[in-house]
Design a protein around this motif. Sequence first.
Motif, mmCIF file in Angstrom:
data_model
loop_
_atom_site.group_PDB
_atom_site.id
_atom_site.type_symbol
_atom_site.label_atom_id
_atom_site.label_comp_id
_atom_site.label_asym_id
_atom_site.label_seq_id
_atom_site.Cartn_x
_atom_site.Cartn_y
_atom_site.Cartn_z
ATOM 1 N N THR A 1 0.836 -1.209 0.000
ATOM 2 C CA THR A 1 0.000 0.000 0.000
ATOM 3 C C THR A 1 0.863 1.247 0.000
ATOM 4 N N GLU B 1 -7.948 1.407 -0.624
ATOM 5 C CA GLU B 1 -8.693 0.273 -0.065
ATOM 6 C C GLU B 1 -9.937 0.753 0.671
ATOM 7 N N ARG C 1 -16.716 -1.468 -3.870
ATOM 8 C CA ARG C 1 -15.541 -1.658 -4.718
ATOM 9 C C ARG C 1 -15.926 -1.550 -6.194
ATOM 10 N N ASP D 1 -5.826 -0.500 -4.719
ATOM 11 C CA ASP D 1 -5.480 -1.299 -3.541
ATOM 12 C C ASP D 1 -6.585 -2.322 -3.313
ATOM 13 N N GLU D 2 -6.262 -3.600 -3.484
ATOM 14 C CA GLU D 2 -7.176 -4.724 -3.323
ATOM 15 C C GLU D 2 -8.484 -4.506 -4.093
ATOM 16 N N GLN E 1 -11.696 -6.867 -3.339
ATOM 17 C CA GLN E 1 -12.067 -7.101 -1.942
ATOM 18 C C GLN E 1 -13.591 -7.129 -1.783
#
Length: 234
Positions: A44, A86, A134, A152-153, A156
């Motif tokens: 991150t 994220e 997301r 970032d991810e 998720q």
Amino acid sequence: MTVVLELRHARVRYGPLEALHAITLAAPGPGLTVLLGRNGSGRTTVLRALAGIVPLSGGAVLWDGTDVTRVPAFERARRGLCLVPERQAVFGSLTVRENLDLAAPAPDLALDAYPQLKPLLARRAGTLSGGEQRMLALSRALLARARVVLVDEPAQGMSPTVAARTYELLGSLDACVVVAEQRLPPVPHGRTALVYELRRGAVVFSGEAAELERPARGTAADRRRPRPGTSPSG
């Protein structure tokens, strides 16, 4: 593919703690680069350093071969960089439609990508599930038509089917795409992904995703031995 973004011997400190230890990596464009590692590995922080959100205490950030280390985050965004963090990646008090309208006046592309959002257009984004948020955040990134997309991810909270669809979308972008993940994501069919595995703020492996997927030849340490230009494990 041409290298678009680079970190050269980059160091980042949070007070007395050094989070990145002279990391060197390069992300091509168009193309997909994966920053792989557990929580606390530094992935991150790499995204934040590329975006200009955290300053470097050493080293440099290059964009198209030009040093942008001292260029602020808002200016990098103006030049075509889009960061999807994220957390807090959407405007929770606005509706789904309002979030999309901020990115582009015609959100049809986003709704084609994620039809699950169509019945949610009137809902406030803060009331959506994690996976739905997301999808909305990534939809805004798709509409931005950025030259550089940092996520970032990205998958998720998503189902495996939607996660695979998400990586198909990211892999199809005409952009330099860099994602941070804890596990190796599904690489779109017919495409390659460059992988940097991080551990405790250092690069311990760099290569193509297929190299991590192959049966081990030699020890795990051999497969993860840093290549020239990467930092040793700390």
